[in-house]
Enzyme design. Structure first.
Site, PDB file in Angstrom:
ATOM      1  N   HIS A 176       0.831  -1.207   0.000  1.00 23.57           N
ATOM      2  CA  HIS A 176       0.000   0.000   0.000  1.00 23.57           C
ATOM      3  C   HIS A 176       0.870   1.262   0.000  1.00 23.57           C
ATOM      4  O   HIS A 176       0.463   2.308   0.495  1.00 23.57           O
ATOM      5  CB  HIS A 176      -0.983   0.009   1.177  1.00 23.57           C
ATOM      6  CG  HIS A 176      -2.093  -0.995   1.012  1.00 23.57           C
ATOM      7  ND1 HIS A 176      -3.209  -0.755   0.260  1.00 23.57           N
ATOM      8  CD2 HIS A 176      -2.238  -2.257   1.482  1.00 23.57           C
ATOM      9  CE1 HIS A 176      -4.003  -1.817   0.289  1.00 23.57           C
ATOM     10  NE2 HIS A 176      -3.437  -2.745   1.018  1.00 23.57           N
ATOM     11  N   GLU A 182      -6.287  -0.928 -16.088  1.00 22.52           N
ATOM     12  CA  GLU A 182      -6.919  -1.245 -14.798  1.00 22.52           C
ATOM     13  C   GLU A 182      -7.643  -0.013 -14.227  1.00 22.52           C
ATOM     14  O   GLU A 182      -8.754  -0.114 -13.733  1.00 22.52           O
ATOM     15  CB  GLU A 182      -5.845  -1.759 -13.830  1.00 22.52           C
ATOM     16  CG  GLU A 182      -6.416  -2.301 -12.539  1.00 22.52           C
ATOM     17  CD  GLU A 182      -6.124  -3.785 -12.294  1.00 22.52           C
ATOM     18  OE1 GLU A 182      -5.407  -4.424 -13.084  1.00 22.52           O
ATOM     19  OE2 GLU A 182      -6.639  -4.305 -11.301  1.00 22.52           O
ATOM     20  N   ASP A 209       2.148  -3.673  -9.599  1.00 20.99           N
ATOM     21  CA  ASP A 209       1.886  -5.007 -10.134  1.00 20.99           C
ATOM     22  C   ASP A 209       2.327  -5.133 -11.588  1.00 20.99           C
ATOM     23  O   ASP A 209       3.002  -6.091 -11.975  1.00 20.99           O
ATOM     24  CB  ASP A 209       0.393  -5.342 -10.031  1.00 20.99           C
ATOM     25  CG  ASP A 209      -0.121  -5.201  -8.612  1.00 20.99           C
ATOM     26  OD1 ASP A 209       0.711  -5.093  -7.691  1.00 20.99           O
ATOM     27  OD2 ASP A 209      -1.357  -5.179  -8.433  1.00 20.99           O
TER      28      ASP A 209
HETATM   29  P1  ADP Z   1      -5.597 -10.557  -8.756  1.00 17.97           P
HETATM   30  O1  ADP Z   1      -5.245 -10.226  -7.353  1.00 17.97           O
HETATM   31  O2  ADP Z   1      -5.222 -11.965  -9.082  1.00 17.97           O
HETATM   32  O3  ADP Z   1      -5.085  -9.560  -9.723  1.00 17.97           O
HETATM   33  P2  ADP Z   1      -8.145  -9.498  -9.593  1.00 17.97           P
HETATM   34  O4  ADP Z   1      -9.489  -9.660  -8.994  1.00 17.97           O
HETATM   35  O5  ADP Z   1      -7.558  -8.164  -9.692  1.00 17.97           O
HETATM   36  O6  ADP Z   1      -7.199 -10.512  -8.828  1.00 17.97           O
HETATM   37  O7  ADP Z   1      -8.180 -10.083 -11.088  1.00 17.97           O
HETATM   38  C1  ADP Z   1      -8.729 -11.327 -11.381  1.00 17.97           C
HETATM   39  C2  ADP Z   1      -9.341 -11.248 -12.768  1.00 17.97           C
HETATM   40  O8  ADP Z   1      -8.300 -11.235 -13.762  1.00 17.97           O
HETATM   41  C3  ADP Z   1     -10.178 -12.466 -13.131  1.00 17.97           C
HETATM   42  O9  ADP Z   1     -11.497 -12.332 -12.664  1.00 17.97           O
HETATM   43  C4  ADP Z   1     -10.095 -12.445 -14.648  1.00 17.97           C
HETATM   44  O10 ADP Z   1     -10.985 -11.516 -15.197  1.00 17.97           O
HETATM   45  C5  ADP Z   1      -8.680 -11.953 -14.900  1.00 17.97           C
HETATM   46  N1  ADP Z   1      -7.801 -13.126 -15.042  1.00 17.97           N
HETATM   47  C6  ADP Z   1      -6.829 -13.503 -14.197  1.00 17.97           C
HETATM   48  N2  ADP Z   1      -6.226 -14.652 -14.588  1.00 17.97           N
HETATM   49  C7  ADP Z   1      -6.825 -14.993 -15.740  1.00 17.97           C
HETATM   50  C8  ADP Z   1      -6.680 -16.103 -16.639  1.00 17.97           C
HETATM   51  N3  ADP Z   1      -5.776 -17.067 -16.417  1.00 17.97           N
HETATM   52  N4  ADP Z   1      -7.471 -16.136 -17.729  1.00 17.97           N
HETATM   53  C9  ADP Z   1      -8.388 -15.163 -17.961  1.00 17.97           C
HETATM   54  N5  ADP Z   1      -8.586 -14.113 -17.153  1.00 17.97           N
HETATM   55  C10 ADP Z   1      -7.827 -14.023 -16.043  1.00 17.97           C
HETATM   56 MG    MG Z   2      -5.560  -7.498  -9.638  1.00 16.52          MG
END
Ligand code: ADP
Ligand code: MG
Length: 381
Positions: free
Chosen positions: A35, A160, A172
């Site tokens: 953060h 994002e 990230d």
């Molecule tokens: P994280 O902490 O992993 O970034 P988020 O909620 O920000 O979690 O993002 C997750 C989203 O990213 C999923 O709901 C999907 O839309 C996308 N995503 C992540 N991995 C994949 C994947 N392997 N294939 C398709 N979409 C993915």
């Molecule tokens: Mg994320």
């Protein structure tokens, strides 16, 4: 079969030919500096040996036919209508990256693609940043354009922030695009300078997935950002990166309890990142571990983004022999913790922490040693 092979095989099976390109973007684990990125501060993540891949071949129209291995779904959409709300939710991140590429003037053609990987979703290892970066890598490769890795990362951040609507900082995507094997990256989130710092030979980074699904994270994240901005305003600085503990204590009454504690976390966390980097360079792993431990306490008590599961697994980890230190990692409220463990103690560490955590919480955790990996890339096949 590893994730890369799964993607290639799925492409061959679905489209009946070999793909022309395979792009890869890794997830990341943040060793320390949580953060702090959206406060213009310092972070110390590594790209990890888990990634999102996309295999693709160009088409001669403006359509994208995209198959998701992990969502067991497929979707066809036009590059001219990327904001169609009726398209499946998992296509939003890829569409966002294509939107960004279009906005920047890259005439990406239609393509057939398969996307998938082995980063656990929504667990604090930034699978979303990996999807953004991997799609930007793919789009640039399709038009044979080359840009610096940092610009791919900033593209992902814009996706994002503006397309998805999540006000994340730069960490990230920078880790995913700019990672260096066997190194963590000291990123100055104001200047965007990223300096690789070697991970000591005799220490392993262990990721501990609590398997607690993150709740509340989006709304709480936005609230923390607002609180940090409010605190910076009261302290008279551009961002909390510019404040120090003396300024903080002088403004204690004006800030009030909550803003005081939020700012104290950010200010002390930046100091912990600096201390960690100095200790890593000097081989002082005990000092590194202490910083990790203190970071967890600060995130738990001052920033209030931990949860029972993250507290339990971090405490169990910190108590193991051979563990230098452990803390929650990522946004919080569930997901993963990270530990720095002596190489020859890793096996015993995992064998002790996993069952003890399961007994206390009823959740079966996933623990694995991660290798610090190189940033995103594309192969011509
Ligand atoms: P994280 O902490 O992993 O970034 P988020 O909620 O920000 O979690 O993002 C997750 C989203 O990213 C999923 O709901 C999907 O839309 C996308 N995503 C992540 N991995 C994949 C994947 N392997 N294939 C398709 N979409 C993915
Ligand atoms: Mg994320």
């Amino acid at each position: 079969m590893d994730a890369r092979e799964v993607i290639l095989n799925t492409f061959r099976k679905h489209f009946g030919t070999d793909p022309a390109l395979l792009a890869r973007a890794p997830g990341r684990v943040n060793l320390i500096g949580e953060h702090t990125d959206y406060n213009d501060g310092f972070v110390l993540p590594a790209a990890i040996n888990r990634a999102v891949y996309v295999a693709a071949s160009p088409r001669d129209d403006d359509m994208v036919e995209l198959v998701s291995v992990d969502f067991d779904d497929q979707s066809t959409f036009s590059l001219d209508v990327l904001d169609d709300p009726d398209l499946p939710g998992w296509t939003r991140y890829p569409r966002g990256a294509l939107w960004w590429l279009g906005k920047k003037g890259y005439a990406v053609p239609g393509f057939n693609g398969v996307i998938g990987g082995d980063i656990p979703l929504a667990s604090g290892l930034s699978s979303s940043a990996a999807v953004e970066v991997v799609m930007i890598e793919l789009g640039l490769a399709l038009v044979e354009a080359e840009i610096p890795q940092v610009d791919k990362a900033l593209g992902g951040v814009e996706v994002e922030n503006k397309f998805i609507g999540m006000p994340c900082g730069v960490m990230d995507q920078m880790a995913s695009a700019m990672g260096v094997e066997q190194h963590v990256l000291l990123i100055d989130c104001r200047s965007l300078d990223a300096r690789p710092i070697p991970v000591p030979d005799d220490a392993s980074i262990v990721i501990m997935n609590t398997m607690k699904k993150r709740g509340l994270v989006d709304s709480e994240y936005a609230r923390r950002r607002e609180q940090c901005e409010a605190a910076a305003g009261k302290l008279g600085v551009k961002a909390l990166r510019d404040a120090n503990t003396m300024m903080l204590d002088a403004a204690k009454d004006d800030l009030g309890d909550v803003l005081y504690r939020r700012a104290r976390h950010v200010i002390t966390e930046n100091l912990r990142v600096q201390a960690t980097v100095m200790a890593l360079k000097a081989g002082g792993l005990k000092t590194v571990g202490q910083a990790l431990h203190n970071s967890h306490i600060s995130l738990r008590d001052d920033y209030e983004v931990s949860c029972a599961e993250l507290d339990v697994i971090s405490e169990l980890a910190n108590a193991q022999p051979g563990c230098y230190g452990a803390r929650m990692t990522g946004g919080g409220f569930g997901g993963c913790a990270v530990a720095l463990v002596k190489d020859d103690a890793v096996e015993a560490f995992i064998a002790a922490v996993a069952p003890a955590y399961e007994e206390k919480t009823g959740l079966k955790p996933e623990l694995y040693v991660c290798q610090a990996a190189a940033g995103s890339s594309v192969e011509q096949l």
